[in-house]
Design an enzyme around this catalytic site. Structure first.
Site, PDB file in Angstrom:
ATOM      1  N   TRP A 100       2.283   1.653  -3.469  1.00  0.00           N
ATOM      2  CA  TRP A 100       1.214   2.151  -4.244  1.00  0.00           C
ATOM      3  C   TRP A 100       0.964   3.636  -4.556  1.00  0.00           C
ATOM      4  O   TRP A 100       0.923   4.116  -5.661  1.00  0.00           O
ATOM      5  CB  TRP A 100      -0.042   1.599  -4.002  1.00  0.00           C
ATOM      6  N   HIS A 101       1.409   4.351  -3.199  1.00  0.00           N
ATOM      7  CA  HIS A 101       1.348   5.786  -3.278  1.00  0.00           C
ATOM      8  C   HIS A 101       2.500   6.348  -4.101  1.00  0.00           C
ATOM      9  O   HIS A 101       2.273   7.587  -4.375  1.00  0.00           O
ATOM     10  CB  HIS A 101       1.387   6.082  -1.606  1.00  0.00           C
ATOM     11  N   GLY A 102       3.713   5.790  -4.011  1.00  0.00           N
ATOM     12  CA  GLY A 102       4.809   6.262  -4.738  1.00  0.00           C
ATOM     13  C   GLY A 102       5.914   5.497  -4.628  1.00  0.00           C
ATOM     14  O   GLY A 102       6.280   4.594  -3.857  1.00  0.00           O
TER      15      GLY A 102
ATOM     16  N   PHE B 112      -0.236  10.279  -7.210  1.00  0.00           N
ATOM     17  CA  PHE B 112      -0.379   8.741  -6.851  1.00  0.00           C
ATOM     18  C   PHE B 112      -0.960   8.163  -8.089  1.00  0.00           C
ATOM     19  O   PHE B 112      -0.799   6.893  -8.032  1.00  0.00           O
ATOM     20  CB  PHE B 112      -0.678   8.566  -5.476  1.00  0.00           C
TER      21      PHE B 112
ATOM     22  N   GLY C 284       0.942  -1.164   0.015  1.00  0.00           N
ATOM     23  CA  GLY C 284      -0.146   0.020   0.066  1.00  0.00           C
ATOM     24  C   GLY C 284       0.906   1.402   0.025  1.00  0.00           C
ATOM     25  O   GLY C 284       0.637   2.214  -0.481  1.00  0.00           O
TER      26      GLY C 284
END
Length: 478
Positions: free
Chosen positions: A321-323, A478, A318
């Site tokens: 996933w954001h960066g 993102f 997770g």
């Protein structure tokens, strides 16, 4: 194109609404095609070079989904088709989002000079995860055969395309197919305008208004104790109102089309535990990670130790996933550790005596908020060592420089804290119920209607006046 821009508010959105409802008087399918085309145009205005990639992704996933739904394949071939579909999605996401990160780390480890600086397509994480969920559900036999225009609109629907929420086909495609959504509903349009106005105000006045204070911590070489805390809290509240504002604007403009989006943000800083925080923050991402990653890994079905391992894996992914940066990996690892500690505490202390419940909830709220603030420092910092420098300053109460600028910042941060913890959120004010497709019952009944209209008009005016030349939503990256 940004939601908080004059061309979008004054030209694009009104034109799309007029065209949608005008075509809705003539057929049921044409408005769907119009809205999908308008969504592609919206995406192309700022990301024209990636429209072909988006269309290819839609065609690829629709074709794979069609095989899983319609073709009579053996179980082994169906698994192979699913694996091919997910691998294709993750390969594209990996190339565009993580190739540069991988190359930089390989270069640092082995002294090589690989170059992989690829421009990131806006919204690729959102439309990729949306379609992966579609493929998994198709493999599970939980998807009907959808028409291509409805599927294309489901993926490209512009209120969600660039920054979420992550939509679910079972929720959205039936709404697109309904005849009633093709005709204007004055009540839904009024409620949508009010919610949109509140979201615009949150973004342009509140989130952008506190943004300069973030520099106290994140742009200073050696921030003092008070500067580090004020800057970290300023970013905590900036991110809150930025994401909350975007979520409100997406829900509001979607309501104008008669379509209900899922709630993606529900006063997360009022959470009394980190588990509750993730039920309130980026709710559709939390649901996706739970349903399609955590449960697929085994969830809590294989014992307590593997449950904690699954939590850590889920939150690490997770974070990524954001960066594509180690700061996001650390952020995900922190939240994974927080969740493990929370679940372990619940297992060891299942019940708290009734007289202590209120005290325990208050302590839990404070501890949760502080833990979230610490994690946001990594989320915002450019590098891990910069984040550690800020956290070091936050842990050094002897280094205080409390001048006029810091006093003004403290007053502003206190006002924002009061808004976050004491004010009701938008869905509570408007009675937004995504599950039952209801909103604004008080307005429909005429209760407090003038107050709502005057207040919404003022908020909309302030939000429009607060628009800056270029102020992106934080979640666009993102």
């Amino acid at each position: 194109m940004l939601f908080n821009s004059y061309p979008f508010i004054l030209l694009f959105l009104p034109a799309v609404l007029v065209g949608y409802f005008w075509l809705g008087q003539r057929s049921n399918l044409t408005p769907v095609i119009w809205l999908a085309a308008a969504s592609l145009a919206f995406y192309a205005i700022g990301n024209w070079q990636f429209v072909a990639l988006l269309l290819a992704s839609i065609a690829f996933n629709y074709g794979v989904g069609h095989l899983l739904i319609v073709a009579k394949l053996t179980p082994s071939r169906r698994r192979a088709v699913l694996a091919l579909g997910i691998a294709g999605d993750l390969l594209v996401l990996g190339i565009f989002k993580y190739a540069g990160f991988a190359a930089d780390n390989i270069n640092a480890l082995f002294g090589t000079h690989f170059a992989a600086h690829i421009l990131l397509p806006v919204g690729i994480s959102f439309y990729t995860f949306t379609q992966i969920a579609f493929l998994v559900d198709a493999w599970r036999g939980q998807v009907a055969a959808y028409a291509l225009p409805h599927y294309a609109l489901f993926v490209t629907y512009f209120p969600h395309l660039i920054a979420g929420p992550i939509l679910h086909h079972k929720d959205m495609i039936p709404q697109f197919a309904r005849e009633e959504t093709k005709h204007p509903d004055p009540h839904l349009m009024l409620c949508g305008l009010i919610i949109f106005a509140v979201g615009l105000f949150k973004k342009t006045c509140l989130a952008d208004g506190i943004q300069p204070l973030v520099a106290l911590a994140f742009e200073a070489r050696s921030p003092s104790f008070d500067q580090a805390w004020l800057g970290a809290l300023a970013y905590t509240f900036q991110l809150y109102f930025d994401f909350s504002g975007y979520s409100d604007m997406a829900i509001g403009m979607s309501l104008m089309f008669g379509i209900f989006l899922p709630v993606n943000f529900n006063s997360p800083y009022k959470a009394t535990s980190i588990v509750e925080f993730w039920r309130r923050w980026h709710m559709t991402l939390s649901q996706f990670l739970r349903d399609y990653l955590y449960i697929s890994l085994g969830g809590n079905r294989r014992g307590r130790v593997l449950r904690y391992v699954n939590l850590m894996i889920t939150m690490l992914l997770g974070g990524l996933w954001h960066g594509a940066a180690w700061t996001f990996v650390v952020w995900g690892a922190l939240h994974g550790a927080y969740l493990c500690i929370n679940h372990a505490f619940n297992a060891l202390v299942p019940n708290i005596a009734t007289p202590l419940v209120r005290m325990a909830r208050a302590a839990g709220a404070v501890l949760t908020f502080l833990a979230v603030v610490v994690a946001w420092v990594f989320f915002r910092a450019e590098r891990v060592d910069w984040a550690l420098r800020i956290l070091g300053a936050m842990a050094s109460p002897t280094n205080i420089v409390f001048g006029r600028e810091e006093i003004a910042a403290l007053v502003l941060v206190s006002i924002y804290a009061a808004l976050v913890w004491l004010a009701p959120n938008t869905q509570a004010i408007m009675g937004y119920d995504h599950g039952h497709r209801r909103v604004g019952d008080g307005l429909r009944a005429g209760r407090m209607r003038p107050l709502f209209l005057y207040g919404a008009s003022l908020v909309l005016a302030l939000g429009i006046l607060g628009i800056q030349s270029h102020s992106e939503f934080i979640y666009l990256r993102f």
